[in-house]
Design a protein around this motif. Sequence first.
Motif, PDB file in Angstrom:
ATOM      1  N   GLY A  13      -3.236  40.275 -40.661  1.00  0.00           N
ATOM      2  CA  GLY A  13      -4.424  41.108 -40.450  1.00  0.00           C
ATOM      3  C   GLY A  13      -4.409  42.284 -41.406  1.00  0.00           C
ATOM      4  N   ILE A  14      -5.588  42.622 -41.911  1.00  0.00           N
ATOM      5  CA  ILE A  14      -5.700  43.813 -42.765  1.00  0.00           C
ATOM      6  C   ILE A  14      -6.731  44.739 -42.115  1.00  0.00           C
ATOM      7  CG2 ILE A  14      -6.212  44.706 -45.064  1.00  0.00           C
ATOM      8  CD1 ILE A  14      -5.408  42.032 -46.258  1.00  0.00           C
ATOM      9  N   ARG A  15      -6.294  45.937 -41.798  1.00  0.00           N
ATOM     10  CA  ARG A  15      -7.123  46.912 -41.073  1.00  0.00           C
ATOM     11  C   ARG A  15      -7.798  46.280 -39.850  1.00  0.00           C
ATOM     12  NH1 ARG A  15      -7.292  49.043 -46.083  1.00  0.00           N
ATOM     13  NH2 ARG A  15      -8.795  47.541 -46.859  1.00  0.00           N
ATOM     14  N   GLY A  16      -7.008  45.542 -39.106  1.00  0.00           N
ATOM     15  CA  GLY A  16      -7.509  44.972 -37.856  1.00  0.00           C
ATOM     16  C   GLY A  16      -8.322  43.697 -38.019  1.00  0.00           C
ATOM     17  N   GLU A  18      -8.380  39.874 -38.988  1.00  0.00           N
ATOM     18  CA  GLU A  18      -7.431  38.773 -39.231  1.00  0.00           C
ATOM     19  C   GLU A  18      -7.909  37.939 -40.425  1.00  0.00           C
ATOM     20  OE1 GLU A  18      -4.924  36.846 -35.999  1.00  0.00           O
ATOM     21  OE2 GLU A  18      -6.141  35.139 -36.681  1.00  0.00           O
ATOM     22  N   ILE A  19      -7.043  37.875 -41.443  1.00  0.00           N
ATOM     23  CA  ILE A  19      -7.384  37.173 -42.694  1.00  0.00           C
ATOM     24  C   ILE A  19      -6.767  35.770 -42.682  1.00  0.00           C
ATOM     25  CG2 ILE A  19      -7.167  37.242 -45.218  1.00  0.00           C
ATOM     26  CD1 ILE A  19      -8.654  39.671 -44.353  1.00  0.00           C
ATOM     27  N   LEU A  20      -5.523  35.664 -42.217  1.00  0.00           N
ATOM     28  CA  LEU A  20      -4.873  34.350 -42.091  1.00  0.00           C
ATOM     29  C   LEU A  20      -4.627  34.065 -40.618  1.00  0.00           C
ATOM     30  CD1 LEU A  20      -2.137  34.425 -44.941  1.00  0.00           C
ATOM     31  CD2 LEU A  20      -4.476  33.519 -45.043  1.00  0.00           C
ATOM     32  N   GLY A  37      -8.787  25.600 -52.289  1.00  0.00           N
ATOM     33  CA  GLY A  37      -9.765  26.061 -51.305  1.00  0.00           C
ATOM     34  C   GLY A  37     -10.707  27.066 -51.933  1.00  0.00           C
ATOM     35  N   MET A  38     -11.843  27.257 -51.287  1.00  0.00           N
ATOM     36  CA  MET A  38     -12.896  28.150 -51.782  1.00  0.00           C
ATOM     37  C   MET A  38     -12.378  29.575 -51.978  1.00  0.00           C
ATOM     38  SD  MET A  38     -15.930  26.819 -52.031  1.00  0.00           S
ATOM     39  CE  MET A  38     -16.948  25.483 -51.398  1.00  0.00           C
ATOM     40  N   SER A  39     -13.067  30.293 -52.838  1.00  0.00           N
ATOM     41  CA  SER A  39     -12.770  31.703 -53.054  1.00  0.00           C
ATOM     42  C   SER A  39     -12.852  32.460 -51.722  1.00  0.00           C
ATOM     43  CB  SER A  39     -13.822  32.234 -54.033  1.00  0.00           C
ATOM     44  OG  SER A  39     -13.538  33.543 -54.349  1.00  0.00           O
ATOM     45  N   GLY A  40     -11.854  33.264 -51.459  1.00  0.00           N
ATOM     46  CA  GLY A  40     -11.856  34.086 -50.240  1.00  0.00           C
ATOM     47  C   GLY A  40     -11.230  33.406 -49.030  1.00  0.00           C
ATOM     48  N   CYS A  41     -10.690  32.184 -49.208  1.00  0.00           N
ATOM     49  CA  CYS A  41     -10.134  31.475 -48.038  1.00  0.00           C
ATOM     50  C   CYS A  41      -8.718  31.961 -47.690  1.00  0.00           C
ATOM     51  CB  CYS A  41     -10.156  29.962 -48.242  1.00  0.00           C
ATOM     52  SG  CYS A  41      -8.960  29.387 -49.453  1.00  0.00           S
ATOM     53  N   GLY A  42      -8.123  32.791 -48.559  1.00  0.00           N
ATOM     54  CA  GLY A  42      -6.829  33.388 -48.191  1.00  0.00           C
ATOM     55  C   GLY A  42      -5.632  32.905 -48.993  1.00  0.00           C
ATOM     56  N   LYS A  43      -5.866  32.238 -50.114  1.00  0.00           N
ATOM     57  CA  LYS A  43      -4.761  31.672 -50.900  1.00  0.00           C
ATOM     58  C   LYS A  43      -3.826  32.768 -51.441  1.00  0.00           C
ATOM     59  CE  LYS A  43      -7.732  29.746 -53.710  1.00  0.00           C
ATOM     60  NZ  LYS A  43      -9.007  30.241 -53.113  1.00  0.00           N
ATOM     61  N   THR A  44      -4.435  33.782 -52.065  1.00  0.00           N
ATOM     62  CA  THR A  44      -3.608  34.863 -52.624  1.00  0.00           C
ATOM     63  C   THR A  44      -2.896  35.618 -51.512  1.00  0.00           C
ATOM     64  OG1 THR A  44      -5.075  35.082 -54.535  1.00  0.00           O
ATOM     65  CG2 THR A  44      -3.694  36.988 -54.017  1.00  0.00           C
ATOM     66  N   THR A  45      -3.594  35.840 -50.427  1.00  0.00           N
ATOM     67  CA  THR A  45      -2.977  36.550 -49.297  1.00  0.00           C
ATOM     68  C   THR A  45      -1.759  35.771 -48.798  1.00  0.00           C
ATOM     69  OG1 THR A  45      -5.173  37.356 -48.686  1.00  0.00           O
ATOM     70  CG2 THR A  45      -3.449  37.538 -47.010  1.00  0.00           C
ATOM     71  N   LEU A  46      -1.870  34.455 -48.756  1.00  0.00           N
ATOM     72  CA  LEU A  46      -0.734  33.649 -48.294  1.00  0.00           C
ATOM     73  C   LEU A  46       0.442  33.773 -49.267  1.00  0.00           C
ATOM     74  CD1 LEU A  46       0.421  31.677 -46.234  1.00  0.00           C
ATOM     75  CD2 LEU A  46      -0.614  29.797 -47.512  1.00  0.00           C
ATOM     76  N   THR A 200      -4.616  26.822 -57.289  1.00  0.00           N
ATOM     77  CA  THR A 200      -5.489  26.426 -58.393  1.00  0.00           C
ATOM     78  C   THR A 200      -6.887  26.068 -57.906  1.00  0.00           C
ATOM     79  OG1 THR A 200      -5.764  24.916 -60.260  1.00  0.00           O
ATOM     80  CG2 THR A 200      -4.610  24.027 -58.355  1.00  0.00           C
ATOM     81  N   HIS A 201      -7.876  26.430 -58.745  1.00  0.00           N
ATOM     82  CA  HIS A 201      -9.251  25.983 -58.478  1.00  0.00           C
ATOM     83  C   HIS A 201      -9.539  24.696 -59.247  1.00  0.00           C
ATOM     84  CE1 HIS A 201     -10.917  29.235 -56.100  1.00  0.00           C
ATOM     85  NE2 HIS A 201     -10.253  30.089 -56.829  1.00  0.00           N
ATOM     86  N   ASN A 202      -8.551  24.253 -60.008  1.00  0.00           N
ATOM     87  CA  ASN A 202      -8.732  23.098 -60.865  1.00  0.00           C
ATOM     88  C   ASN A 202      -8.126  21.870 -60.169  1.00  0.00           C
ATOM     89  OD1 ASN A 202      -8.382  21.144 -62.831  1.00  0.00           O
ATOM     90  ND2 ASN A 202      -8.031  22.634 -64.467  1.00  0.00           N
TER      91      ASN A 202
HETATM   92  N1  LIG Z   1      -6.420  44.402 -49.536  1.00  0.00           N
HETATM   93  C1  LIG Z   1      -7.397  43.838 -48.824  1.00  0.00           C
HETATM   94  N2  LIG Z   1      -8.136  44.548 -47.956  1.00  0.00           N
HETATM   95  C2  LIG Z   1      -9.098  43.956 -47.214  1.00  0.00           C
HETATM   96  N3  LIG Z   1      -9.409  42.660 -47.270  1.00  0.00           N
HETATM   97  C3  LIG Z   1      -8.723  41.896 -48.121  1.00  0.00           C
HETATM   98  C4  LIG Z   1      -7.672  42.432 -48.945  1.00  0.00           C
HETATM   99  N4  LIG Z   1      -7.154  41.426 -49.687  1.00  0.00           N
HETATM  100  C5  LIG Z   1      -7.854  40.323 -49.347  1.00  0.00           C
HETATM  101  N5  LIG Z   1      -8.785  40.613 -48.409  1.00  0.00           N
HETATM  102  C6  LIG Z   1      -9.726  39.664 -47.823  1.00  0.00           C
HETATM  103  O1  LIG Z   1      -8.996  38.538 -47.412  1.00  0.00           O
HETATM  104  C7  LIG Z   1      -9.742  37.341 -47.641  1.00  0.00           C
HETATM  105  C8  LIG Z   1      -8.901  36.394 -48.448  1.00  0.00           C
HETATM  106  O2  LIG Z   1      -8.698  36.932 -49.750  1.00  0.00           O
HETATM  107  P1  LIG Z   1      -7.780  36.226 -50.815  1.00  0.00           P
HETATM  108  O3  LIG Z   1      -7.733  37.123 -52.017  1.00  0.00           O
HETATM  109  O4  LIG Z   1      -6.518  35.859 -50.186  1.00  0.00           O
HETATM  110  O5  LIG Z   1      -8.626  34.911 -51.133  1.00  0.00           O
HETATM  111  P2  LIG Z   1      -8.401  33.783 -52.228  1.00  0.00           P
HETATM  112  O6  LIG Z   1      -8.438  32.465 -51.524  1.00  0.00           O
HETATM  113  O7  LIG Z   1      -7.203  34.104 -53.045  1.00  0.00           O
HETATM  114  O8  LIG Z   1      -9.722  33.902 -53.129  1.00  0.00           O
HETATM  115  P3  LIG Z   1      -9.926  33.630 -54.701  1.00  0.00           P
HETATM  116  O9  LIG Z   1      -9.969  32.141 -54.875  1.00  0.00           O
HETATM  117  O10 LIG Z   1     -11.254  34.267 -55.009  1.00  0.00           O
HETATM  118  O11 LIG Z   1      -8.798  34.294 -55.448  1.00  0.00           O
HETATM  119  C9  LIG Z   1     -11.040  37.766 -48.322  1.00  0.00           C
HETATM  120  O12 LIG Z   1     -12.041  37.814 -47.347  1.00  0.00           O
HETATM  121  C10 LIG Z   1     -10.724  39.145 -48.838  1.00  0.00           C
HETATM  122  O13 LIG Z   1     -11.882  39.926 -48.863  1.00  0.00           O
END
Ligand SMILES: Nc1ncnc2c1ncn2[C@@H]1O[C@H](COP(=O)(O)OP(=O)(O)OP(=O)(O)O)[C@@H](O)[C@H]1O
Length: 247
Positions: A13-16, A18-20, A37-46, A200-202
């Motif tokens: 969770g980020i600031r309350g 839940e992202i993952l 997975g689509m942009s914003g699905c949480g790959k980088t966060t994971l 990867t998006h590829n």
């Molecule tokens: N530091 C942060 N503060 C608040 N929300 C965040 C933060 N980092 C990521 N998020 C949110 O978490 C969700 C997942 O982001 P993440 O960057 O993990 O996606 P992603 O799958 O890597 O996307 P992309 O393919 O565009 O790189 C998004 O909704 C993003 O807005």
Amino acid sequence: MGASLYIDDVSVGIRGNEILHHITLPVQRNKITAIIGMSGCGKTTLLRTMNRSIEKKAVTVNGDIRIDDKSIFSLSPQVVRQHVGLIFQKATPFPFSIYKNMTYALEYEGTRTKAEQKEIVVDCLHKVGLYDEVACQLEHDACELSGGQQQRLCIARALAVKPEVLLLDEPCSSLDIKNMLKVEQTLQTIKTNCTVIIVTHNLSQAKRIADNTVYMEEGAVVEYSDTAALFKHACDPRTQEYINYIQ
Ligand SMILES: Nc1ncnc2c1ncn2[C@@H]1O[C@H](COP(=O)(O)OP(=O)(O)OP(=O)(O)O)[C@@H](O)[C@H]1O
Ligand SMILES: [Mg+2]
């Protein structure tokens, strides 16, 4: 030798917010696992959760991640990062020479002689197919290398500390086809000593190099499977829809 990873019911969770959501995922040692997975699905966060670089004041992490059965939360983030390297989409060298980039982390470790350091530098630059290109200019500014060379230098730099797991976040998105194939070849080579996870998006890239593929949607894992099986026939209709959409 690469390590196995087990992501066990991880929520972030980020600031309350839940992202993952309750991610459970086994990652096999010495294999390449692609996360799609689509942009914003949480790959980088994971990925950032896996090497403990996500943890800040406003971030909560629940669940466990084990590297060879040891919880990464029982180790300091610095130690975790020695075992689990992370390479960002736009990997940028430090503003030093190529050689100093390569030895930076080794100096920090402080356990290697200069001769040992040199051996590691040469070996890791060879592994990423960069040695022949830069052998005569090791004292030159690393920032003068081409984008593709910088990307491979950053991979070599990460390999210098012999990580057991290497995480790569869209490492080829700004590379031309030639450099992309070089990076892919590098990953194929290093997986004998290292477990590799690549975002990867590829999809063609995932098909070419990944042993296993994970499809994520809205902060959750939808499907995890052998790559060939997933692309031949995804079990979950959401995965199939994504594959059809992208291809
Ligand atoms: N530091 C942060 N503060 C608040 N929300 C965040 C933060 N980092 C990521 N998020 C949110 O978490 C969700 C997942 O982001 P993440 O960057 O993990 O996606 P992603 O799958 O890597 O996307 P992309 O393919 O565009 O790189 C998004 O909704 C993003 O807005
Ligand atoms: Mg991302």
